[in-house]
Design a protein around this motif. Structure first.
Motif, mmCIF file in Angstrom:
data_model
loop_
_atom_site.group_PDB
_atom_site.id
_atom_site.type_symbol
_atom_site.label_atom_id
_atom_site.label_comp_id
_atom_site.label_asym_id
_atom_site.label_seq_id
_atom_site.Cartn_x
_atom_site.Cartn_y
_atom_site.Cartn_z
ATOM 1 N N TYR A 158 114.871 -41.700 40.417
ATOM 2 C CA TYR A 158 116.163 -42.520 40.873
ATOM 3 C C TYR A 158 116.763 -42.748 39.728
ATOM 4 N N SER A 159 118.321 -42.422 39.459
ATOM 5 C CA SER A 159 118.791 -42.822 38.280
ATOM 6 C C SER A 159 119.356 -44.509 38.151
ATOM 7 N N THR A 161 118.738 -48.568 40.700
ATOM 8 C CA THR A 161 118.046 -49.271 41.948
ATOM 9 C C THR A 161 119.296 -49.083 43.273
ATOM 10 N N VAL A 163 120.532 -46.188 44.230
ATOM 11 C CA VAL A 163 120.258 -45.149 45.041
ATOM 12 C C VAL A 163 119.171 -45.298 46.289
ATOM 13 N N ARG A 165 116.144 -45.136 48.548
ATOM 14 C CA ARG A 165 114.890 -44.709 48.359
ATOM 15 C C ARG A 165 114.452 -43.433 49.271
ATOM 16 N N CYS A 167 116.246 -40.598 49.005
ATOM 17 C CA CYS A 167 117.275 -39.413 48.476
ATOM 18 C C CYS A 167 117.051 -39.803 46.966
ATOM 19 N N PRO A 168 115.939 -39.152 46.225
ATOM 20 C CA PRO A 168 115.909 -39.217 44.984
ATOM 21 C C PRO A 168 117.084 -38.111 44.211
ATOM 22 N N ASP A 169 117.720 -38.858 43.273
ATOM 23 C CA ASP A 169 118.735 -38.000 42.481
ATOM 24 C C ASP A 169 118.453 -37.436 41.343
#
Length: 194
Positions: A158-159, A161, A163, A165, A167-169
């Motif tokens: 994750y880029s 906090t 984003v 949890r 949906c990793p980006d």
């Protein structure tokens, strides 16, 4: 009854010497067949014998089984799930290790996971000897593999906090190799997920 004009056949009046000659011929055929096995059968038998005798007369070592191991991963009461595993000889000692990706059992979302290296001494229970990805890093591990002593995986993160949890980006390719007395990590390509 009409008698035959032909002479009596030799096998109709067999003598002990004939039976001995037949038995000797059959024994020679059986012995020759035993010596003339197909090449593939001989090679397989030799490889099997070599594998059995290579480890001081013991059977070849098998990779450790992660079943029953409690990994250093805090899951509360949720339990742990071994998501993936890959066996291979990582330190070149001839005994395979098992690399596992483990995460907390979750009903939804993308729980963070850890990557651990398992080893097993003769007669002992498997144990964790190294942590390649710490669950505290909040990464999801996919594509775990071991090839030629190198562990590789894709790490999703994750880029920020903000984003969710689920949906990793971010995505990163990583690999680890045993050098001296520790695993050394090599980072590969990093990219943002669309």
């Amino acid at each position: 009854m009409q008698t035959s004009a032909l002479p009596d056949l030799a096998h109709t009046g067999a003598k002990p010497v004939h039976w001995l000659a037949t038995a000797a011929a059959m024994a020679a055929v059986v012995a020759l067949a035993g010596l003339l096995q197909p090449e593939a059968a001989t090679a397989t038998a030799q490889a099997s014998e070599h594998a059995t005798t290579a480890g001081s007369g013991a059977a070849p070592a098998t990779a450790p089984d992660p079943a029953g191991i409690v990994f250093p991963l805090e899951c509360g009461g949720a339990g742990q799930t071994v998501a993936d595993r890959a066996p291979g000889d990582l330190d070149g000692d001839g005994r395979p290790e098992t690399v596992v990706s483990v995460h907390c059992t979750a009903g939804s979302g993308t729980p963070p996971g850890g990557v651990y290296v398992l080893t097993q001494a003769s007669g002992a229970a498997p144990r964790v000897v190294a942590t390649l990805v710490d669950p505290a890093d909040n990464l999801t591990v996919t594509g775990l593999a071991v090839q030629d002593g190198t562990v590789s995986a894709t790490l999703l993160g994750y880029s920020s906090t903000e984003v969710p949890r689920c949906c990793p980006d971010e995505r990163e390719s990583a690999s680890w190799r045993w050098k001296g007395s520790a695993f050394v990590r090599s980072a590969g390509d990093s990219s943002a997920l669309a």
